[in-house]
Design a protein around this motif. Sequence first.
Motif, PDB file in Angstrom:
ATOM      1  N   ALA A  39     -14.482 -19.455 -35.449  1.00  0.00           N
ATOM      2  CA  ALA A  39     -15.796 -18.830 -35.584  1.00  0.00           C
ATOM      3  C   ALA A  39     -16.878 -19.859 -35.271  1.00  0.00           C
ATOM      4  CB  ALA A  39     -15.994 -18.296 -37.007  1.00  0.00           C
ATOM      5  N   ASP A  40     -17.999 -19.376 -34.823  1.00  0.00           N
ATOM      6  CA  ASP A  40     -19.151 -20.221 -34.520  1.00  0.00           C
ATOM      7  C   ASP A  40     -20.010 -20.334 -35.779  1.00  0.00           C
ATOM      8  OD1 ASP A  40     -20.915 -21.765 -33.123  1.00  0.00           O
ATOM      9  OD2 ASP A  40     -21.892 -20.083 -32.112  1.00  0.00           O
ATOM     10  N   GLU A  41     -19.449 -20.984 -36.802  1.00  0.00           N
ATOM     11  CA  GLU A  41     -20.104 -21.141 -38.102  1.00  0.00           C
ATOM     12  C   GLU A  41     -20.075 -22.615 -38.482  1.00  0.00           C
ATOM     13  OE1 GLU A  41     -21.479 -18.639 -39.801  1.00  0.00           O
ATOM     14  OE2 GLU A  41     -20.799 -17.106 -38.401  1.00  0.00           O
ATOM     15  N   ASP A  42     -21.077 -23.061 -39.209  1.00  0.00           N
ATOM     16  CA  ASP A  42     -21.140 -24.458 -39.632  1.00  0.00           C
ATOM     17  C   ASP A  42     -20.061 -24.816 -40.642  1.00  0.00           C
ATOM     18  OD1 ASP A  42     -23.346 -24.881 -38.019  1.00  0.00           O
ATOM     19  OD2 ASP A  42     -24.782 -24.517 -39.645  1.00  0.00           O
ATOM     20  N   GLU A  43     -19.612 -23.863 -41.444  1.00  0.00           N
ATOM     21  CA  GLU A  43     -18.722 -24.153 -42.563  1.00  0.00           C
ATOM     22  C   GLU A  43     -17.255 -23.845 -42.292  1.00  0.00           C
ATOM     23  OE1 GLU A  43     -19.700 -25.773 -45.344  1.00  0.00           O
ATOM     24  OE2 GLU A  43     -21.662 -25.922 -44.391  1.00  0.00           O
ATOM     25  N   ILE A  44     -16.832 -23.744 -41.022  1.00  0.00           N
ATOM     26  CA  ILE A  44     -15.406 -23.575 -40.766  1.00  0.00           C
ATOM     27  C   ILE A  44     -14.690 -24.822 -41.263  1.00  0.00           C
ATOM     28  CG2 ILE A  44     -15.681 -21.920 -38.901  1.00  0.00           C
ATOM     29  CD1 ILE A  44     -15.241 -24.183 -36.891  1.00  0.00           C
ATOM     30  N   VAL A  45     -13.441 -24.653 -41.685  1.00  0.00           N
ATOM     31  CA  VAL A  45     -12.737 -25.768 -42.326  1.00  0.00           C
ATOM     32  C   VAL A  45     -11.276 -25.808 -41.887  1.00  0.00           C
ATOM     33  CG1 VAL A  45     -12.180 -24.431 -44.394  1.00  0.00           C
ATOM     34  CG2 VAL A  45     -12.309 -26.903 -44.541  1.00  0.00           C
ATOM     35  N   CYS A  46     -10.766 -27.031 -41.766  1.00  0.00           N
ATOM     36  CA  CYS A  46      -9.372 -27.238 -41.380  1.00  0.00           C
ATOM     37  C   CYS A  46      -8.819 -28.378 -42.227  1.00  0.00           C
ATOM     38  CB  CYS A  46      -9.294 -27.587 -39.898  1.00  0.00           C
ATOM     39  SG  CYS A  46      -7.611 -27.805 -39.293  1.00  0.00           S
ATOM     40  N   ILE A  47      -7.622 -28.175 -42.763  1.00  0.00           N
ATOM     41  CA  ILE A  47      -6.932 -29.217 -43.515  1.00  0.00           C
ATOM     42  C   ILE A  47      -5.532 -29.349 -42.922  1.00  0.00           C
ATOM     43  CG2 ILE A  47      -6.099 -29.976 -45.769  1.00  0.00           C
ATOM     44  CD1 ILE A  47      -8.304 -28.116 -46.977  1.00  0.00           C
ATOM     45  N   HIS A  48      -5.274 -30.504 -42.329  1.00  0.00           N
ATOM     46  CA  HIS A  48      -3.955 -30.781 -41.764  1.00  0.00           C
ATOM     47  C   HIS A  48      -3.041 -31.297 -42.876  1.00  0.00           C
ATOM     48  CE1 HIS A  48      -5.456 -30.179 -37.734  1.00  0.00           C
ATOM     49  NE2 HIS A  48      -6.451 -31.022 -37.963  1.00  0.00           N
ATOM     50  N   PRO A  49      -1.724 -31.165 -42.717  1.00  0.00           N
ATOM     51  CA  PRO A  49      -0.807 -31.612 -43.763  1.00  0.00           C
ATOM     52  C   PRO A  49      -1.086 -33.050 -44.208  1.00  0.00           C
ATOM     53  CG  PRO A  49       0.403 -30.436 -42.076  1.00  0.00           C
ATOM     54  CD  PRO A  49      -1.011 -30.611 -41.560  1.00  0.00           C
ATOM     55  N   GLY A  50      -1.374 -33.209 -45.495  1.00  0.00           N
ATOM     56  CA  GLY A  50      -1.623 -34.520 -46.056  1.00  0.00           C
ATOM     57  C   GLY A  50      -2.980 -35.115 -45.710  1.00  0.00           C
ATOM     58  N   GLY A  51      -3.822 -34.335 -45.027  1.00  0.00           N
ATOM     59  CA  GLY A  51      -5.104 -34.875 -44.576  1.00  0.00           C
ATOM     60  C   GLY A  51      -6.276 -34.397 -45.406  1.00  0.00           C
ATOM     61  N   PRO A  52      -7.468 -34.910 -45.076  1.00  0.00           N
ATOM     62  CA  PRO A  52      -8.679 -34.513 -45.788  1.00  0.00           C
ATOM     63  C   PRO A  52      -9.205 -33.164 -45.283  1.00  0.00           C
ATOM     64  CG  PRO A  52      -9.252 -35.999 -44.030  1.00  0.00           C
ATOM     65  CD  PRO A  52      -7.741 -35.898 -44.039  1.00  0.00           C
ATOM     66  N   ARG A  53     -10.187 -32.630 -45.979  1.00  0.00           N
ATOM     67  CA  ARG A  53     -10.865 -31.417 -45.528  1.00  0.00           C
ATOM     68  C   ARG A  53     -11.780 -31.802 -44.372  1.00  0.00           C
ATOM     69  NH1 ARG A  53     -14.630 -27.953 -49.494  1.00  0.00           N
ATOM     70  NH2 ARG A  53     -15.620 -29.970 -49.611  1.00  0.00           N
ATOM     71  N   VAL A  54     -11.623 -31.102 -43.248  1.00  0.00           N
ATOM     72  CA  VAL A  54     -12.425 -31.345 -42.057  1.00  0.00           C
ATOM     73  C   VAL A  54     -13.337 -30.130 -41.887  1.00  0.00           C
ATOM     74  CG1 VAL A  54     -12.341 -31.771 -39.564  1.00  0.00           C
ATOM     75  CG2 VAL A  54     -10.520 -32.650 -41.045  1.00  0.00           C
ATOM     76  N   VAL A  55     -14.655 -30.356 -41.873  1.00  0.00           N
ATOM     77  CA  VAL A  55     -15.624 -29.260 -41.861  1.00  0.00           C
ATOM     78  C   VAL A  55     -16.450 -29.303 -40.582  1.00  0.00           C
ATOM     79  CG1 VAL A  55     -17.559 -28.188 -43.084  1.00  0.00           C
ATOM     80  CG2 VAL A  55     -15.734 -29.315 -44.380  1.00  0.00           C
ATOM     81  N   GLY A  56     -16.572 -28.148 -39.934  1.00  0.00           N
ATOM     82  CA  GLY A  56     -17.419 -28.012 -38.753  1.00  0.00           C
ATOM     83  C   GLY A  56     -16.642 -28.137 -37.461  1.00  0.00           C
ATOM     84  N   ALA A  57     -17.146 -27.465 -36.431  1.00  0.00           N
ATOM     85  CA  ALA A  57     -16.461 -27.402 -35.140  1.00  0.00           C
ATOM     86  C   ALA A  57     -16.281 -28.770 -34.488  1.00  0.00           C
ATOM     87  CB  ALA A  57     -17.204 -26.453 -34.203  1.00  0.00           C
ATOM     88  N   THR A  58     -17.286 -29.621 -34.564  1.00  0.00           N
ATOM     89  CA  THR A  58     -17.191 -30.938 -33.923  1.00  0.00           C
ATOM     90  C   THR A  58     -16.079 -31.768 -34.558  1.00  0.00           C
ATOM     91  OG1 THR A  58     -19.540 -30.874 -33.374  1.00  0.00           O
ATOM     92  CG2 THR A  58     -18.472 -33.033 -33.329  1.00  0.00           C
ATOM     93  N   ALA A  59     -16.017 -31.775 -35.879  1.00  0.00           N
ATOM     94  CA  ALA A  59     -14.980 -32.544 -36.582  1.00  0.00           C
ATOM     95  C   ALA A  59     -13.595 -31.949 -36.351  1.00  0.00           C
ATOM     96  CB  ALA A  59     -15.296 -32.610 -38.068  1.00  0.00           C
TER      97      ALA A  59
END
Length: 150
Positions: A39-59
Motif C-alpha cells: 500500500a502507498d501508506e506511511d505506516e506499512i510495516v515489515c518484520i523479517h525473521p529475527g529482525g526489527p520492525r521496518v516501517v515505511g516503503a523506503t525502509a
Amino acid sequence: MHKSKLQAAHLEGDADDIEAAFYDALQRGDIEKLMACWADEDEIVCIHPGGPRVVGATAIRATFGAMFAEGGAVRAWPEQVRKIVSVASCVHNLVERVEVLTAGGPTNAWVIATNVYHRTAQGWRLVAHHASPGTTSDIQEVSDAPSVLH
C-alpha cells in the motif's frame, strides 16, 4: 518512495492475487513488482525473521533490496494458509517453506508469516508482513478443531 499509478494499475484483484504477486516477486528477486504489492501508506510495516520492525516503503524497499543483492531471490512458497476476510481487510497466516542453501546443498526451512491486506483506492494491497523463524514441527498445526469427526 511512492509507487507510480501505472504499477498499481497492474495489480487488480483480491488479497489472494496480491499475495501470489508478492511471493512471485520474492522468487524472482524483482524489487519493483514486490513493492507494487504494498500500500502507498506511511505506516506499512515489515518484520523479517529475527529482525526489527521496518516501517515505511523506503525502509522496506531497502531490506528486500539487500536480500535480493545477496542471493538474487528468496525461494519461499506458502504451504499452509489460514485466512480471515472482511469487507476492507484480510489477514493471512501462513507456513512458508523457504529453500536455504547450506554446505550440504539446498534444504527446507520453515517460516511462520502473517500478511495483512487492506482494500485501498488502488485495490487490495499489503500493509503488514510479519515473519518469524519456524521449526520442523511447524508443518504440523495445533488447532481446537477435531481431526476426526465422530
